[in-house]
Design a protein around this motif. Sequence first.
Motif, PDB file in Angstrom:
ATOM      1  N   ALA A   1     -51.514   1.126  14.684  1.00 13.61           N
ATOM      2  CA  ALA A   1     -52.843   0.513  14.518  1.00 13.61           C
ATOM      3  C   ALA A   1     -53.894   1.612  14.536  1.00 13.61           C
ATOM      4  O   ALA A   1     -53.635   2.729  14.987  1.00 13.61           O
ATOM      5  N   ILE A   2     -55.061   1.254  14.009  1.00 10.79           N
ATOM      6  CA  ILE A   2     -56.225   2.142  14.093  1.00 10.79           C
ATOM      7  C   ILE A   2     -57.253   1.422  14.963  1.00 10.79           C
ATOM      8  O   ILE A   2     -57.580   0.254  14.714  1.00 10.79           O
ATOM      9  N   LEU A   3     -57.700   2.124  15.984  1.00  9.00           N
ATOM     10  CA  LEU A   3     -58.666   1.516  16.910  1.00  9.00           C
ATOM     11  C   LEU A   3     -60.028   1.413  16.226  1.00  9.00           C
ATOM     12  O   LEU A   3     -60.403   2.290  15.427  1.00  9.00           O
ATOM     13  N   ALA A   4     -60.756   0.358  16.539  1.00 12.97           N
ATOM     14  CA  ALA A   4     -62.114   0.220  15.984  1.00 12.97           C
ATOM     15  C   ALA A   4     -62.930   1.463  16.315  1.00 12.97           C
ATOM     16  O   ALA A   4     -62.816   1.999  17.426  1.00 12.97           O
ATOM     17  N   PRO A   5     -63.748   1.931  15.379  1.00 19.96           N
ATOM     18  CA  PRO A   5     -64.583   3.107  15.675  1.00 19.96           C
ATOM     19  C   PRO A   5     -65.594   2.791  16.771  1.00 19.96           C
ATOM     20  O   PRO A   5     -66.000   1.638  16.945  1.00 19.96           O
ATOM     21  N   VAL A   6     -65.991   3.809  17.485  1.00 19.62           N
ATOM     22  CA  VAL A   6     -67.110   3.679  18.416  1.00 19.62           C
ATOM     23  C   VAL A   6     -68.383   3.680  17.571  1.00 19.62           C
ATOM     24  O   VAL A   6     -68.546   4.550  16.704  1.00 19.62           O
ATOM     25  N   GLN A   7     -69.223   2.663  17.735  1.00 20.40           N
ATOM     26  CA  GLN A   7     -70.510   2.619  17.014  1.00 20.40           C
ATOM     27  C   GLN A   7     -70.363   2.719  15.488  1.00 20.40           C
ATOM     28  O   GLN A   7     -70.976   3.577  14.853  1.00 20.40           O
ATOM     29  N   PRO A   8     -69.581   1.885  14.860  1.00 18.37           N
ATOM     30  CA  PRO A   8     -69.384   2.005  13.407  1.00 18.37           C
ATOM     31  C   PRO A   8     -70.648   1.778  12.592  1.00 18.37           C
ATOM     32  O   PRO A   8     -70.770   2.308  11.493  1.00 18.37           O
ATOM     33  N   GLU A   9     -71.587   1.025  13.157  1.00 19.81           N
ATOM     34  CA  GLU A   9     -72.809   0.713  12.378  1.00 19.81           C
ATOM     35  C   GLU A   9     -73.894   1.780  12.563  1.00 19.81           C
ATOM     36  O   GLU A   9     -74.937   1.708  11.937  1.00 19.81           O
ATOM     37  N   ALA A  10     -73.600   2.746  13.415  1.00 14.30           N
ATOM     38  CA  ALA A  10     -74.658   3.737  13.694  1.00 14.30           C
ATOM     39  C   ALA A  10     -74.972   4.542  12.431  1.00 14.30           C
ATOM     40  O   ALA A  10     -74.103   4.779  11.591  1.00 14.30           O
ATOM     41  N   ASP A  11     -76.227   4.958  12.309  1.00 19.25           N
ATOM     42  CA  ASP A  11     -76.590   5.748  11.114  1.00 19.25           C
ATOM     43  C   ASP A  11     -76.261   7.224  11.331  1.00 19.25           C
ATOM     44  O   ASP A  11     -76.463   8.060  10.474  1.00 19.25           O
ATOM     45  N   TYR A  12     -75.772   7.527  12.509  1.00 18.21           N
ATOM     46  CA  TYR A  12     -75.323   8.893  12.796  1.00 18.21           C
ATOM     47  C   TYR A  12     -74.069   8.749  13.652  1.00 18.21           C
ATOM     48  O   TYR A  12     -74.111   8.133  14.726  1.00 18.21           O
TER      49      TYR A  12
ATOM     50  N   ALA B   1     -60.173  -1.276   7.380  1.00 15.46           N
ATOM     51  CA  ALA B   1     -59.795  -2.700   7.486  1.00 15.46           C
ATOM     52  C   ALA B   1     -58.770  -2.869   8.604  1.00 15.46           C
ATOM     53  O   ALA B   1     -58.048  -1.927   8.959  1.00 15.46           O
ATOM     54  N   ASN B   2     -58.733  -4.084   9.181  1.00 13.83           N
ATOM     55  CA  ASN B   2     -57.694  -4.439  10.169  1.00 13.83           C
ATOM     56  C   ASN B   2     -57.629  -3.472  11.355  1.00 13.83           C
ATOM     57  O   ASN B   2     -56.561  -3.013  11.736  1.00 13.83           O
ATOM     58  N   VAL B   3     -58.771  -3.149  11.890  1.00 15.62           N
ATOM     59  CA  VAL B   3     -58.754  -2.274  13.070  1.00 15.62           C
ATOM     60  C   VAL B   3     -58.402  -3.076  14.319  1.00 15.62           C
ATOM     61  O   VAL B   3     -58.584  -4.295  14.378  1.00 15.62           O
ATOM     62  N   LEU B   4     -57.908  -2.355  15.306  1.00 18.28           N
ATOM     63  CA  LEU B   4     -57.603  -2.949  16.612  1.00 18.28           C
ATOM     64  C   LEU B   4     -58.897  -2.982  17.414  1.00 18.28           C
ATOM     65  O   LEU B   4     -59.523  -1.934  17.619  1.00 18.28           O
ATOM     66  N   SER B   5     -59.299  -4.149  17.861  1.00 18.35           N
ATOM     67  CA  SER B   5     -60.544  -4.240  18.640  1.00 18.35           C
ATOM     68  C   SER B   5     -60.341  -3.613  20.010  1.00 18.35           C
ATOM     69  O   SER B   5     -59.210  -3.469  20.496  1.00 18.35           O
ATOM     70  N   PHE B   6     -61.436  -3.263  20.657  1.00 15.53           N
ATOM     71  CA  PHE B   6     -61.329  -2.672  21.989  1.00 15.53           C
ATOM     72  C   PHE B   6     -60.759  -3.688  22.978  1.00 15.53           C
ATOM     73  O   PHE B   6     -59.944  -3.322  23.850  1.00 15.53           O
ATOM     74  N   SER B   7     -61.118  -4.960  22.817  1.00 17.55           N
ATOM     75  CA  SER B   7     -60.582  -5.969  23.759  1.00 17.55           C
ATOM     76  C   SER B   7     -59.074  -6.144  23.556  1.00 17.55           C
ATOM     77  O   SER B   7     -58.305  -6.192  24.530  1.00 17.55           O
ATOM     78  N   ASP B   8     -58.634  -6.150  22.294  1.00 17.28           N
ATOM     79  CA  ASP B   8     -57.176  -6.254  22.067  1.00 17.28           C
ATOM     80  C   ASP B   8     -56.466  -4.972  22.520  1.00 17.28           C
ATOM     81  O   ASP B   8     -55.361  -5.005  23.055  1.00 17.28           O
ATOM     82  N   GLY B   9     -57.151  -3.848  22.312  1.00 19.37           N
ATOM     83  CA  GLY B   9     -56.560  -2.574  22.750  1.00 19.37           C
ATOM     84  C   GLY B   9     -56.427  -2.520  24.253  1.00 19.37           C
ATOM     85  O   GLY B   9     -55.428  -2.036  24.800  1.00 19.37           O
ATOM     86  N   ARG B  10     -57.418  -3.074  24.925  1.00 18.27           N
ATOM     87  CA  ARG B  10     -57.397  -3.101  26.399  1.00 18.27           C
ATOM     88  C   ARG B  10     -56.223  -3.945  26.880  1.00 18.27           C
ATOM     89  O   ARG B  10     -55.477  -3.551  27.789  1.00 18.27           O
ATOM     90  N   ALA B  11     -56.030  -5.088  26.239  1.00 17.00           N
ATOM     91  CA  ALA B  11     -54.910  -5.970  26.624  1.00 17.00           C
ATOM     92  C   ALA B  11     -53.576  -5.268  26.355  1.00 17.00           C
ATOM     93  O   ALA B  11     -52.646  -5.318  27.175  1.00 17.00           O
ATOM     94  N   LEU B  12     -53.500  -4.579  25.239  1.00 13.22           N
ATOM     95  CA  LEU B  12     -52.265  -3.877  24.862  1.00 13.22           C
ATOM     96  C   LEU B  12     -51.882  -2.825  25.912  1.00 13.22           C
ATOM     97  O   LEU B  12     -50.717  -2.683  26.286  1.00 13.22           O
TER      98      LEU B  12
END
Length: 183
Positions: free
Chosen positions: A152-163, A115-126
């Motif tokens: 913060a925890i950065l959003a995972p790369v490909q969180p919806e991937a089945d692998y 929950a409450n991950v840091l998005s890549f766009s917000d991380g980029r701005a940071l």
Amino acid sequence: MRRVTFALVHYPCVDKQGELYATSITNLDVHDIARSARTYDVTRYYVVHPISAQRELGEAIAGFWQEEKAKRRNPDRTEALGRVRVTSTIEEAIQKETEAGFAPYVVATSARPSANVLSFSDGRALCDERPVMLVFGTGHGLAPSVLELSDAILAPVQPEADYNHLSVRAAAAIILDRLLGER
Ligand code: SAM
């Protein structure tokens, strides 16, 4: 002036059962991530291990490339490994940055959705606004205590991937490009 740093944590990490354990420093992780980090102008790459023999290994891997014969053989590798520092704990790495005047916003990374991950766009701005330390794990990931000490925890790369079993080397490169790469 951006100040993005990396920390590769070998303890505390979790094993397949979710138990705390320490992993070993590998030549591949030190070299590969150092080259990616240098490509995106990450200022320091902290290799974190609490066991002195392991830290000596990390120092030896990085230190070899500061020797004259290595510099002559591959100056580009010397430059990348020149940004490596070895510390006992993640706290020590944060302290070193703080003492240098760059108290970092600590961003953990993980393949696990949370929950409450840091998005890549917000991380980029940071990364454009303040010093940021990106923290990567080994083994089966960072221990909960590292996630808790992070800002913060950065959003995972490909969180919806089945692998989703990226190597830390691949994950670091993808994340670097998303946060610091040319657009
Ligand atoms: N032994 C493995 C290796 O050789 O890479 C270590 C895997 S370790 C769990 C992978 C680390 O890379 C994680 O702790 C995290 O820092 C990062 N990582 C892996 N997959 C990721 C993803 N999908 N999103 C964000 N970070 C990821």
